[in-house]
Design a protein around this motif. Structure first.
Motif, PDB file in Angstrom:
ATOM      1  N   ILE A  27       0.849  -1.199   0.000  1.00  0.00           N
ATOM      2  CA  ILE A  27       0.000   0.000   0.000  1.00  0.00           C
ATOM      3  C   ILE A  27       0.879   1.242   0.000  1.00  0.00           C
ATOM      4  O   ILE A  27       0.634   2.209  -0.733  1.00  0.00           O
ATOM      5  CB  ILE A  27      -0.928  -0.006   1.212  1.00  0.00           C
ATOM      6  N   LEU A  69      -4.866   0.398  -6.120  1.00  0.00           N
ATOM      7  CA  LEU A  69      -5.133   0.136  -4.705  1.00  0.00           C
ATOM      8  C   LEU A  69      -6.185  -0.952  -4.545  1.00  0.00           C
ATOM      9  O   LEU A  69      -6.072  -1.831  -3.689  1.00  0.00           O
ATOM     10  CB  LEU A  69      -5.616   1.419  -4.023  1.00  0.00           C
ATOM     11  N   PHE A  70      -7.182  -0.900  -5.394  1.00  0.00           N
ATOM     12  CA  PHE A  70      -8.238  -1.905  -5.332  1.00  0.00           C
ATOM     13  C   PHE A  70      -7.661  -3.288  -5.589  1.00  0.00           C
ATOM     14  O   PHE A  70      -7.957  -4.245  -4.874  1.00  0.00           O
ATOM     15  CB  PHE A  70      -9.300  -1.580  -6.389  1.00  0.00           C
ATOM     16  N   LEU A  73      -5.702  -4.399  -2.553  1.00  0.00           N
ATOM     17  CA  LEU A  73      -6.549  -4.775  -1.417  1.00  0.00           C
ATOM     18  C   LEU A  73      -7.262  -6.093  -1.670  1.00  0.00           C
ATOM     19  O   LEU A  73      -7.426  -6.906  -0.771  1.00  0.00           O
ATOM     20  CB  LEU A  73      -7.585  -3.684  -1.157  1.00  0.00           C
ATOM     21  N   LEU A  74      -7.701  -6.312  -2.918  1.00  0.00           N
ATOM     22  CA  LEU A  74      -8.491  -7.507  -3.181  1.00  0.00           C
ATOM     23  C   LEU A  74      -7.626  -8.746  -3.313  1.00  0.00           C
ATOM     24  O   LEU A  74      -8.102  -9.852  -3.101  1.00  0.00           O
ATOM     25  CB  LEU A  74      -9.304  -7.318  -4.469  1.00  0.00           C
TER      26      LEU A  74
ATOM     27  N   PHE B 154      -9.231   6.906   1.410  1.00  0.00           N
ATOM     28  CA  PHE B 154      -8.642   5.564   1.425  1.00  0.00           C
ATOM     29  C   PHE B 154      -7.513   5.486   2.444  1.00  0.00           C
ATOM     30  O   PHE B 154      -7.410   4.539   3.224  1.00  0.00           O
ATOM     31  CB  PHE B 154      -8.120   5.194   0.034  1.00  0.00           C
ATOM     32  N   TRP B 158      -7.493   2.902   5.489  1.00  0.00           N
ATOM     33  CA  TRP B 158      -6.509   1.820   5.536  1.00  0.00           C
ATOM     34  C   TRP B 158      -5.561   1.990   6.715  1.00  0.00           C
ATOM     35  O   TRP B 158      -5.202   1.019   7.385  1.00  0.00           O
ATOM     36  CB  TRP B 158      -5.726   1.796   4.221  1.00  0.00           C
ATOM     37  N   MET B 170     -12.463   0.721   0.990  1.00  0.00           N
ATOM     38  CA  MET B 170     -12.748   0.045  -0.278  1.00  0.00           C
ATOM     39  C   MET B 170     -14.017   0.595  -0.911  1.00  0.00           C
ATOM     40  O   MET B 170     -14.105   0.752  -2.125  1.00  0.00           O
ATOM     41  CB  MET B 170     -12.862  -1.457  -0.049  1.00  0.00           C
ATOM     42  N   LEU B 173     -13.255   3.827  -2.626  1.00  0.00           N
ATOM     43  CA  LEU B 173     -12.606   3.644  -3.930  1.00  0.00           C
ATOM     44  C   LEU B 173     -13.630   3.243  -4.982  1.00  0.00           C
ATOM     45  O   LEU B 173     -13.669   3.823  -6.082  1.00  0.00           O
ATOM     46  CB  LEU B 173     -11.535   2.558  -3.821  1.00  0.00           C
TER      47      LEU B 173
END
Lengths: 174, 403, 214
Positions: A27, A69-70, A73-74, B154, B158, B170, B173
């Protein structure tokens, strides 16, 4: 005044990109990458290309950073889990060197073959947005169309990959 | 860089600028340029800071009245000192940072958010002569600055290391990715018709009146109205306001990305929310509601910044009204609304605007044809796609409700 | 059409917003410490002791310290000590009275069982809700001086019920007097000790439950 600013911008771009490569926390790396992109936008501003600078921020800091970022994170289960980095082998090192040599040579060639403009011209933007639009829709219309077609095809491909989904359940309806 | 106030205009119109020029005139030459910039910044901070304070009060009062209660009314006359009491409270509260939080990002997030949400004000034309910064690509600059705010949300979510906050991050976003597109597409017709990305020129393009009564604002054209509605819906989502306040979602996520924030950092988030709301409303006023232009020719004696402020306040009240009325959407409904409804509508609206632009020369009875076609181009897709969006679910029937 | 529901909803809230300024039905909030709500008659919270006379509350308590309520109280929040001497009650008969009568309101759950078992209509439910104190133990333990409230107060908070209770008590008193007169006339004997109120009172109380022996 102009040269120190350029050096500062270059330092921000390179430093954030470099640190982003070294960091273990994905991140943090992604956020530093955003900083690097913003630095590039600052460079465009420095060079007097307002439109491109804002478009850079809008697209990269606003759009692509979100996607990055998505994805991070996923796909990552825990944020501090160390990346499984396999030790460098001869083959890997060779591949890395090859890739960097190719990119480097292309960049160097591009820099060498282009005739450099003195930074003094950066003070006043040579092109207004209108001129830019006229250029894009006039002499460069074919390239623009081509890019549009490629992007549309990519979009369609993404839709086709994402398309097969089970029949909607009643509670999924709005 | 120092724009000297024009002397030809009426006194009230140029009074703020003359005040600034008078003050700058007292300073030595070397300080003038920087002071001029600083005064603009301080003026924006002061005006919108105060507006923020009283918007919170107004919001609480209006929500209260809608819910049959008076709202804050104890601190000062009609509760007028409430915002300052809240400010003191926020400043004196303990600033709690979770031990496992990402200290740097946790600290940076509110700062970045407020800074980014303030950037947008730089290009809004508040009055005929009151434009902080004249940019060739001002509209693009505005949305570039606004797009990055969600990144700060975000970061907050986070860095808190809290599962609710992470979910909020999330959601923020996903919401941004979904609503950035309709937001950008909705103002493209304005740029097309005005032929410029500069905010001042867009306002100038909406000047003039038909018969002295009907202003040439873009919202009064079919495509402009559709664009305005899409813009406002996307702006609601962009500023994380109800019914799109999914990142915050008190009933599901405690307070979302704000869960681990306390004291003044928490207040900063609210400040950023209201600044974002003000900036987006200001942009909507500029793009669709004629900016600082008066609605009728004979009302021009009222200074232009007063008109801007009035329109801005009306839009902000609209935001509050909507918050008082609509329940929060679910995540899937939110994205469906954006991708399956707003984006196609905005794209069709682009075509409507192109038609409007091409038929600008039509006169007489052809004008009626022009209006009819444009209206049909706006209304038909809305009705058809609205049916598809709500097919099979609306109107709802409730099994246990007695009729 | 899509959006009509939204507009209807917006109209509702707008009506409420504007209506709250002129229509009392749309502005139902009471500003509590200044304006107190009118409580419904059936509202109850914590018991109090009924006295006949407001000027001499301790002398005219209806309670005869029979301790039925103390035994019945589920959370056992009532504490009673009988007096050693006797005092004349409202009817003039000498009765035992509670030397100590205390209710711990931090324990009381307002179940009303004490009221239902009382054969003398001496304890009734209050409407007290402002019970916040700064002292957790002392201030929440109410003694008989704090608990005693006049019958007129009872009429004020539960009017219908108080009228019924008064009528019943008057009837009992009259019956007792008649019985005493008849007994005196028939036998012309000295007064029999205190037989009267108890037997008729128990069946006429709201709860038909007879006072348990233990």
């Amino acid at each position: 005044m102009m040269i120190p600013a350029l050096l500062l911008i270059a330092f921000v771009i390179l430093a954030s990109a470099g640190v982003a490569m070294v960091l273990r926390n994905l991140i943090h790396s992604a956020l530093l990458l955003v900083l690097s992109w913003t630095g590039i936008a600052a460079f465009y501003l420095w060079a007097g290309a307002e439109f491109v600078a804002f478009a850079q921020i809008l697209v990269y800091a606003g759009g692509i950073s979100m996607v990055v970022l998505f994805a991070v994170l996923l796909t990552r289960p825990a944020r501090d889990a160390e990346l499984p980095v396999t030790p460098p082998t001869v083959l890997r090192i060779a591949a890395g060197l090859m890739a960097s040599a190719m990119v480097g040579s292309i960049t160097v060639m591009a820099v060498l073959t282009s005739h450099l403009v003195a930074p003094a011209s950066a003070r006043a933007p040579g092109l207004t947005v209108k001129d830019l639009g006229a250029l894009l829709a006039g002499p460069h219309a074919a390239a623009l169309l081509l890019v549009g077609v490629i992007l549309t095809v990519a979009l369609l491909g993404a839709i086709i990959i994402a398309a097969p989904e089970p029949a909607p359940r009643p509670e999924d309806q709005p | 860089m120092i724009a000297v106030a024009p002397t030809s205009d009426r006194f009230l119109e140029v009074a703020p600028l003359q005040l600034r020029d008078w003050f700058i005139g007292l300073l030595p030459q070397s300080l003038r340029w920087i002071t001029s910039g600083l005064i603009t910044v301080v003026a924006i901070l002061a005006v919108f800071g105060l507006l923020f304070a009283y918007l919170t009060l107004a919001e609480r009062k209006i929500l209260g009245r809608v819910q049959n209660r008076p709202g804050p009314n104890r601190t000062g006359w009609f509760g007028l000192l409430q915002p300052f009491a809240d400010g003191v409270k926020a400043l004196t509260k303990e600033d709690v940072v979770p031990r496992d939080a990402d200290q740097v990002l946790h600290y940076l997030a509110p700062v970045v958010l407020v800074a980014l949400s303030l950037l947008g004000f730089a290009v809004l034309p508040f009055g005929r002569h009151l434009v902080p910064v004249e940019l060739d690509a001002a509209v693009l600059y505005f949305f570039a600055a606004g797009a990055a705010t969600e990144l700060a949300v975000f970061m907050a979510g986070w860095a808190s290391r809290n599962k609710y906050s992470l979910l909020a991050a999330m959601r923020a976003l996903a919401q941004l990715i979904s609503y950035e597109l309709p937001l950008l597409l909705s103002f493209v017709p304005v740029v097309m018709l005005a032929g410029t990305l500069s905010t001042t020129e867009i306002v100038t393009a909406q000047g003039g009146w038909t018969g002295g009564w009907i202003p040439h604002w873009y919202v009064l054209t079919p495509w402009g109205f559709a664009g305005f509605v899409i813009f406002m819906i996307a702006a609601l989502a962009e500023s994380n306001r109800s019914p799109f306040d999914l990142p915050e979602a008190e009933s599901e996520l405690i307070a979302g990305h704000l869960t681990e924030y306390s004291g003044f950092k928490y207040a900063l988030f609210f400040m950023a929310e209201y600044f974002g709301m003000c900036a987006l409303s200001g942009m909507a006023v500029t793009l669709f509601l004629g900016g600082w232009q008066a609605p009728c020719a004979w009302l021009e004696f009222i200074p232009s910044y007063a008109w801007f402020a009035g329109k801005l306040l009306v839009l902000l009240l609209g935001f509050m009204w909507i918050r008082a009325t609509l329940p929060r959407l679910r995540m899937d409904q939110l994205t469906r609304l954006a991708w399956k409804f707003l984006v196609p509508l905005a794209l069709i609206n682009l075509g409507t605007a192109a038609f409007w632009s091409l038929t600008a020369g039509w006169t007489g009875p052809l004008q009626l044809v022009r209006w009819a076609v444009a209206l049909a181009l706006v209304v038909t897709p809305f009705v058809v796609m609205g049916r598809r969006l709500t097919a099979g679910v609306a109107p709802r029937t409730y099994r246990y409700a007695a009729s | 059409m899509l959006g009509t529901g939204l507009i209807k909803g917006l109209a509702v809230t707008a009506k409420n917003l504007v209506g709250s300024y002129h229509d009392p039905a749309r502005y139902t909030t009471l500003e509590y410490p200044e304006v107190k709500p009118k409580l419904p008659e059936a509202y109850r919270n914590f018991p109090f002791l009924v006295t006949e006379n407001a000027t001499d509350p301790m002398g005219t308590l209806r309670c005869v310290a029979c301790q039925i309520c103390e035994k019945e109280c589920p959370p056992q929040c009532i504490y009673i000590e009988k007096s050693k001497d006797k005092k004349p009650d409202a009817a003039g008969k000498p009765q035992i009275y509670p030397a100590v009568f205390a209710i711990d309101t931090s324990v009381c759950m307002s179940c009303q069982i004490c009221v239902e078992v009382c054969p003398f209509d001496a304890i009734k439910m209050d409407q007290e809700y402002e019970i916040a104190t700064t002292d957790r133990f002392g201030a929440l333990l109410l003694n008989r001086e704090q608990l005693a409230k006049p019958n007129s107060y009872y009429h004020q908070i539960h009017p219908t019920e108080a009228v019924e209770v008064d009528a019943r008590l008057a009837e009992e008193r009259r019956a007792a007097e008649e019985k005493a007169k008849a007994a005196a006339a028939a036998k012309s004997a000295p007064k029999s000790a205190a037989p009267a109120p108890k037997p008729p009172a128990a069946p006429s109380a709201e709860a038909p439950k007879p006072p348990p022996a233990a």
